[in-house]
Write a protein that holds these residues in place. Structure first.
Motif, PDB file in Angstrom:
ATOM      1  N   ALA A   5       0.833  -1.208   0.000  1.00 56.80           N
ATOM      2  CA  ALA A   5       0.000   0.000   0.000  1.00 56.80           C
ATOM      3  C   ALA A   5       0.866   1.256   0.000  1.00 56.80           C
ATOM      4  O   ALA A   5       1.824   1.347   0.755  1.00 56.80           O
ATOM      5  CB  ALA A   5      -0.898   0.005   1.222  1.00 56.80           C
ATOM      6  N   GLU A  33      -5.580   3.944 -16.228  1.00 54.03           N
ATOM      7  CA  GLU A  33      -5.606   2.515 -15.853  1.00 54.03           C
ATOM      8  C   GLU A  33      -6.866   1.793 -16.348  1.00 54.03           C
ATOM      9  O   GLU A  33      -6.992   0.592 -16.183  1.00 54.03           O
ATOM     10  CB  GLU A  33      -5.445   2.380 -14.334  1.00 54.03           C
ATOM     11  N   GLU A 237      -3.915   3.027  -7.398  1.00 54.64           N
ATOM     12  CA  GLU A 237      -3.296   2.427  -6.204  1.00 54.64           C
ATOM     13  C   GLU A 237      -3.379   3.380  -5.014  1.00 54.64           C
ATOM     14  O   GLU A 237      -3.693   2.984  -3.898  1.00 54.64           O
ATOM     15  CB  GLU A 237      -1.834   2.068  -6.506  1.00 54.64           C
TER      16      GLU A 237
END
Ligand code: OAD
Length: 250
Positions: A5, A33, A237
Motif C-alpha cells: 500500500a 488505468e 493504487e
C-alpha cells in the motif's frame, strides 16, 4: 498495513476526518488505468500523426469535419469499451465517507458516473453525447457513409458535446467548481498535468480559501511545489489506499 500500500500521511487522514467539504479535480490520468490514453499521450496507432491539440478545436472542425468526427468516433469507441478502475471506485467511496463532496472532472469519458460518483461536474462535457453544431441541442447520430452525420432539424453537422480549445465551458460549470474550491477544506488534484486553464486555476482558488492541497499524480507537475501532500503514484493504487486509511483499515 499491507506492504504494497502506498504511504498515506496520518496528518492527511486527520485533515480528511475533520473536513466538512472535500473537492477532487480529476484529469485523464485517472482513466489511464482503464485503458483510455491520457490527453497528451492519445496519439497512438492510426492517429499518431495527429496532435490532439490540433484536432480539438472549432477551427479544425470547420476545416475538416470528417477528420475530427472520426477521431472522436475512435475515442468514443475506446471509452465505450473501457470500465471504471479502482481509482474511480475509490473516489465514489470517498464521496460517501465525508459530509460533502464535489467531484470536478476534465474528463469527457463519463467513467466517474459509471463508478458511482454522484456529485460530478463535467467541465469539458461528455464524449458519449452528440449535439447539433449550430443549435447545441442533443441529437442521436445516424450512421452515414459521409461523416459527420447532420442534424435532422437544420442540416448542420453534428459534433461531440465536448469543450474544444478556445471554447466556453458549459454554462455555470466553472462558477460551481470555483465556489466548491473556495469553500473546500481539502482539495485533491488527481491525474492532471495542471496545464489547461481555467481548470488549472481551481487548486489555487482552494489554497486562497485556506484548503489543504493534495496532489495525486504519476509524476511532478507545475502544481507539485504548492501541494501540502504529494502522493506520487498511480491513482488506481493511491486512492484505494487513501480510502482504506480513512476507514481505519490500514
Ligand atoms: P494530461 O494528458 O495533460 O495529463 C495527464 C496527467 O496524468 C499527467 O500529469 C500524468 O503524469 C498523469 N498520469 C498518467 N497516468 C496516471 C495514473 N495512472 N495515475 C495518476 N496520474 C497519472 O491530461 P489532463 O490534465 O486531463 O481538454 O488534460 C487536461 C485537459 O487538456 C483535457 O481535459 C483536455 C486537454 O486538452 C480539452 O479537451 C478541452
Amino acid at each position: 498495513m499491507s506492504a504494497a500500500a502506498p504511504d498515506i500521511p496520518p496528518r492527511l487522514v486527520e485533515e480528511l476526518r475533520a473536513a466538512r467539504h472535500v473537492v477532487a479535480l480529476t484529469g485523464s490520468g485517472v482513466s489511464a488505468e482503464s485503458g483510455v490514453p491520457t490527453f497528451r499521450e492519445a496519439q497512438t496507432g492510426l492517429w499518431e500523426r495527429y496532435d490532439p491539440q490540433q484536432l480539438a478545436t472549432p477551427e479544425a472542425f470547420l476545416r475538416d469535419p470528417r477528420l475530427v468526427w472520426e477521431w472522436y468516433s475512435w475515442r468514443r469507441r475506446l471509452v465505450g469499451g473501457a470500465e471504471p478502475n479502482a481509482g474511480h471506485r475509490a473516489l465514489a467511496a470517498l464521496e460517501r465517507l465525508v459530509p460533502s463532496f464535489t467531484l470536478v472532472t476534465q474528463n469527457v469519458d463519463g467513467l466517474h458516473g459509471r463508478a458511482g460518483s454522484r456529485n460530478v461536474t463535467e467541465l469539458h462535457g461528455n464524449i458519449t453525447r452528440t449535439v447539433c453544431s449550430a443549435e447545441r441541442v442533443a441529437v442521436e447520430p445516424e450512421d452515414t457513409d459521409e461523416p459527420p452525420p447532420v442534424c435532422p432539424g437544420c442540416g448542420a453537422p453534428l459534433r461531440p458535446d465536448v469543450v474544444w480549445f478556445g471554447e466556453m465551458l458549459p454554462a455555470g460549470a466553472m462558477e460551481l467548481a470555483s465556489e466548491a474550491a473556495r469553500n473546500s477544506d481539502v482539495f485533491f488534484s488527481i491525474g492532471t498535468s495542471s496545464l489547461v486553464y481555467p481548470a488549472a486555476s481551481l487548486p489555487h482558488e482552494a489554497l486562497a480559501g485556506g484548503a489543504t492541497l493534495v496532489e495525486v499524480n504519476a509524476g511532478p507537475t507545475p502544481l507539485t511545489p504548492r501541494a501540502d501532500h504529494v502522493l506520487q503514484g498511480r491513482a488506481g493504487e493511491v486512492l484505494p489506499a487513501l480510502v482504506e486509511a480513512l476507514r481505519g483499515e490500514i
